[in-house]
Design a protein around this motif. Structure first.
Motif, short mmCIF file in Angstrom:
data_model
loop_
_atom_site.label_atom_id
_atom_site.label_comp_id
_atom_site.label_asym_id
_atom_site.label_seq_id
_atom_site.Cartn_x
_atom_site.Cartn_y
_atom_site.Cartn_z
N ASP A 205 1.27 7.65 29.08
CA ASP A 205 0.02 7.40 28.36
C ASP A 205 -0.46 8.63 27.60
O ASP A 205 -1.02 8.52 26.52
CB ASP A 205 -1.05 6.97 29.37
CG ASP A 205 -0.75 5.59 29.95
OD1 ASP A 205 -0.35 4.70 29.17
OD2 ASP A 205 -0.87 5.43 31.17
N GLN A 206 -0.23 9.80 28.17
CA GLN A 206 -0.82 11.02 27.61
C GLN A 206 0.03 11.70 26.55
O GLN A 206 -0.44 12.64 25.90
CB GLN A 206 -1.11 12.01 28.74
CG GLN A 206 -2.08 11.49 29.78
CD GLN A 206 -1.42 10.66 30.87
OE1 GLN A 206 -0.27 10.25 30.75
NE2 GLN A 206 -2.14 10.41 31.95
N SER A 224 0.60 14.86 20.39
CA SER A 224 -0.27 15.98 20.00
C SER A 224 -1.28 16.40 21.06
O SER A 224 -2.09 17.29 20.82
CB SER A 224 -1.00 15.61 18.70
OG SER A 224 -1.87 14.51 18.95
N THR A 225 -1.24 15.77 22.22
CA THR A 225 -2.15 16.21 23.27
C THR A 225 -1.51 15.98 24.63
O THR A 225 -0.33 15.61 24.73
CB THR A 225 -3.53 15.52 23.13
OG1 THR A 225 -4.46 16.16 23.99
CG2 THR A 225 -3.45 14.03 23.46
N GLU A 226 -2.27 16.21 25.69
CA GLU A 226 -1.76 16.08 27.06
C GLU A 226 -2.95 15.94 28.00
O GLU A 226 -4.10 15.94 27.54
CB GLU A 226 -0.89 17.28 27.43
CG GLU A 226 -1.62 18.62 27.37
CD GLU A 226 -0.71 19.83 27.62
OE1 GLU A 226 0.51 19.69 27.71
OE2 GLU A 226 -1.27 20.94 27.74
N VAL A 227 -2.69 15.84 29.30
CA VAL A 227 -3.79 15.75 30.27
C VAL A 227 -4.70 16.96 30.08
O VAL A 227 -4.23 18.09 29.94
CB VAL A 227 -3.26 15.72 31.72
CG1 VAL A 227 -4.40 15.93 32.72
CG2 VAL A 227 -2.56 14.40 32.00
N GLY A 228 -6.00 16.70 30.04
CA GLY A 228 -6.96 17.80 29.89
C GLY A 228 -7.26 18.13 28.44
O GLY A 228 -8.13 18.96 28.16
N GLY A 229 -6.51 17.53 27.49
CA GLY A 229 -6.81 17.72 26.08
C GLY A 229 -6.13 18.91 25.41
O GLY A 229 -6.44 19.23 24.26
N GLY A 286 -6.77 11.63 30.18
CA GLY A 286 -7.14 11.55 31.60
C GLY A 286 -5.92 11.35 32.48
O GLY A 286 -4.78 11.55 32.04
N THR A 287 -6.16 10.93 33.71
CA THR A 287 -5.03 10.79 34.66
C THR A 287 -4.95 9.41 35.32
O THR A 287 -4.26 9.24 36.32
CB THR A 287 -5.10 11.87 35.77
OG1 THR A 287 -6.34 11.70 36.48
CG2 THR A 287 -5.02 13.27 35.22
N LYS A 288 -5.65 8.44 34.74
CA LYS A 288 -5.53 7.08 35.31
C LYS A 288 -4.16 6.50 34.99
O LYS A 288 -3.51 6.91 34.01
CB LYS A 288 -6.61 6.18 34.74
CG LYS A 288 -8.01 6.53 35.19
CD LYS A 288 -8.93 5.33 35.00
CE LYS A 288 -10.37 5.68 35.32
NZ LYS A 288 -11.15 5.98 34.09
N GLU A 450 0.45 15.71 36.34
CA GLU A 450 -0.99 15.60 36.02
C GLU A 450 -1.71 16.93 36.27
O GLU A 450 -2.61 17.31 35.53
CB GLU A 450 -1.66 14.52 36.89
CG GLU A 450 -1.35 13.09 36.50
CD GLU A 450 -0.16 12.53 37.28
OE1 GLU A 450 0.69 13.32 37.75
OE2 GLU A 450 -0.10 11.29 37.42
N THR A 451 -1.32 17.64 37.33
CA THR A 451 -2.01 18.89 37.71
C THR A 451 -1.11 20.12 37.56
O THR A 451 -1.49 21.21 37.98
CB THR A 451 -2.47 18.81 39.19
OG1 THR A 451 -1.29 18.72 40.02
CG2 THR A 451 -3.36 17.61 39.44
#
Ligand code: TNX
Length: 511
Positions: A205-206, A224-229, A286-288, A450-451
């Motif tokens: 998704d990210q 162009s983006t990832e978790v956390g922006g 996000g991380t959903k 995610e983290t």
């Protein structure tokens, strides 16, 4: 008695080599058999690496051995081919017709005072053997700068071959993106423990992380983006090839995953036509999980997948394409099943085999489709009932994104806290009743990101747990036990430090 004493003294003074004990070497994964002979071989700047076949690949493995030994010893060992039996002071890499039980990855490593002889049926087996040879040397062999010391290794014979043919690690480069150098560093570390598969989770998704020339916005926008922006990123096809080639030189097969029909927000955001309502959602940081789906009823979806698979296959020398299939919570089952069936057909039309997360067992699995068990036992068993093989990735044991304990600063804990003992104390063929040895292809340790944001995080979550997983995949169950593993691991931490690995220093290692 006096005479006996003098004779013994005379014999031992003839040999200047120290007496070392091969069974004290801390080897991971533990080999099938080790016989010590109580003396040592000395590597020096005159030692030659000999190969018995004029093959480019064997020469490359010989040069690889030189490159491994060079920084710490300062020796630039010559690689030469030979048709004769080895002279003294050589490391002889000999492809030979060993018993078939050694398979394609097994080897015999024979160390005497005069020379080292490694035999294997294939060059891949030779590469695995070199990982054992590295570990027989003192820890300082892994130093990146020259060490002033002699290089003695214990004599004896090791015979070795793996229990499972598939021993993998998965890296999620979608939730956070990792640079080519980071992936290469991870490959180096995996290869040292004889892992042979790197599964790259290339889309979620990210973010979409692999350039697809026929659908360029997947990466220019969807990557162009990832978790956390953060700014995300992607591999160009050239960069991806570089990873695949680097892995191949380490006898690691890369398995690319495009996750579908769920986990596809980045693709849906890039191309409105992939959505049932033709409206592109926003990029997601996000991380959903479980909120996105490709529109399974549209023809364009299958044109898209065909293009993606075709371009991916061109970059993939290995036999597998991973199609994901997990957590498609917003795809109705009656849409999911024909979708998975059709995506399998696409992959097989390009002569590749399919792997999918255990949910794909709801569909009609093709003969060579493999199910990756992560959560639902009944799914894995459904796969077996359709004659599929299973890759064991139980989240409670091998999910490298799970925290070690409640104090771990990164990671998740939805499946479990996984301390070093828990990560080691399980057996693939006994883990689930009804998933037997003959159904299991091997094991794989996924690292979801995610983290996890950088290579230090990767190393911290993977090490040392993945060393235990490498042993579970390689070493016969009857030869494994936690106490023995733990005491070897305690000694091995010095080597990890020298290699600069940012490992988790568990309290279990100081008990
Ligand atoms: C479940 S495991 C997922 C991933 C998450 C992971 C986090 C699997 C097939 N799906 O999408 O990243 O949990 O631990």
């Amino acid at each position: 008695f006096v005479i006996l004493f003098f004779i013994t003294a005379l014999i031992s003074s003839c040999s200047s080599n120290p007496q070392l004990n091969l069974s004290e070497a801390t080897l991971f994964p533990k080999p099938v058999s080790v016989i010590e002979t109580g003396s040592s071989f000395e590597l020096n700047n005159k030692t030659k690496i000999l190969i018995n076949e004029d093959s480019q690949d064997l020469l490359q493995v010989g040069n690889y051995l030189t490159s491994i030994l060079k920084p710490s010893t300062g020796y630039n060992l010559i690689v030469e081919s030979t048709t004769q039996n080895p002279k003294s002071n050589s490391i002889y890499l000999k492809i030979s017709n060993l018993d078939s039980k050694f398979g394609s990855e097994g080897y015999k490593l024979n160390i005497s005072e005069e020379n080292v002889i490694i035999e294997s049926r294939t060059i891949e087996g030779m590469f695995r053997a070199i990982q054992t040879l590295r570990q027989v040397f003192p820890d300082e062999i892994e130093a990146i700068d020259k060490q002033e010391k002699p290089w003695f290794i214990a004599t004896g014979e090791i015979q070795d071959y793996p229990e499972y043919e598939y021993r993998g690690a998965m890296l999620d480069v979608a939730r956070h993106f990792f640079r080519v150098e980071d992936v290469k560093r991870y490959i180096d570390l995996l290869a040292a423990y004889k892992l042979n598969v790197l599964h790259l989770h290339l889309s979620d998704d990210q973010g979409w992380r692999i350039e697809i020339k026929s659908w360029p916005k997947l990466t220019t926008y969807g990557g162009s983006t990832e978790v956390g922006g953060g700014e995300g990123g992607f591999y160009t096809q050239e960069q991806y090839k570089e990873i695949v080639e680097y892995a191949a030189a380490n006898y690691i097969t890369v398995i690319p995953e495009i996750d579908m029909p769920g986990h596809t927000n980045a693709a849906l955001a890039s191309y409105p036509e992939l959505n049932c309502d033709n409206i592109a959602p926003k990029l997601y940081t996000g991380t959903k999980v479980g909120f996105s789906t490709l529109c399974t009823g549209k023809e364009i979806t299958y044109k898209f997948i065909d293009d993606v698979v075709r371009e991916l296959v061109e970059l993939t020398p290995g036999p597998y394409i991973h199609i994901g299939g997990d957590e498609s919570h917003v795809t109705a089952l009656e849409d999911y099943i024909p979708f998975i069936n059709r995506v399998q057909d696409i992959v097989y039309s390009y002569d590749k085999k399919v792997i999918g997360w255990d949910e794909i067992a709801h569909a009609d699995l093709k003969e060579n489709t493999t199910v990756q068990f992560w959560a639902r036992e009944e799914n894995a068993k459904k796969g077996i009932a359709q004659n599929s093989k299973v890759i064991m990735s139980p989240a409670t044991k091998v999910y490298l994104d799970m925290k070690y304990d409640s104090l771990t600063k990164i990671g998740l804990n939805w499946a479990a806290f996984i301390e070093l003992d828990s990560a080691y104390l399980w057996t693939p063929e006994k883990f689930v009743e009804g998933i037997d040895r003959e159904s299991i292809l091997g094991i794989e340790s996924p690292l979801w990101s995610e983290t996890i944001t950088n290579i230090d995080d990767i190393e911290y979550m993977a090490f040392p747990r993945i060393i235990g997983h490498s042993e579970i995949g390689w070493t016969p169950t009857s030869m494994r036990n936690w106490e023995d593993y733990k005491s070897r691991l305690i000694k091995h931490t010095n080597r990890l430090k020298i290699k600069g690995v940012n490992y988790y220093d568990s309290k279990l290692l100081s008990e």
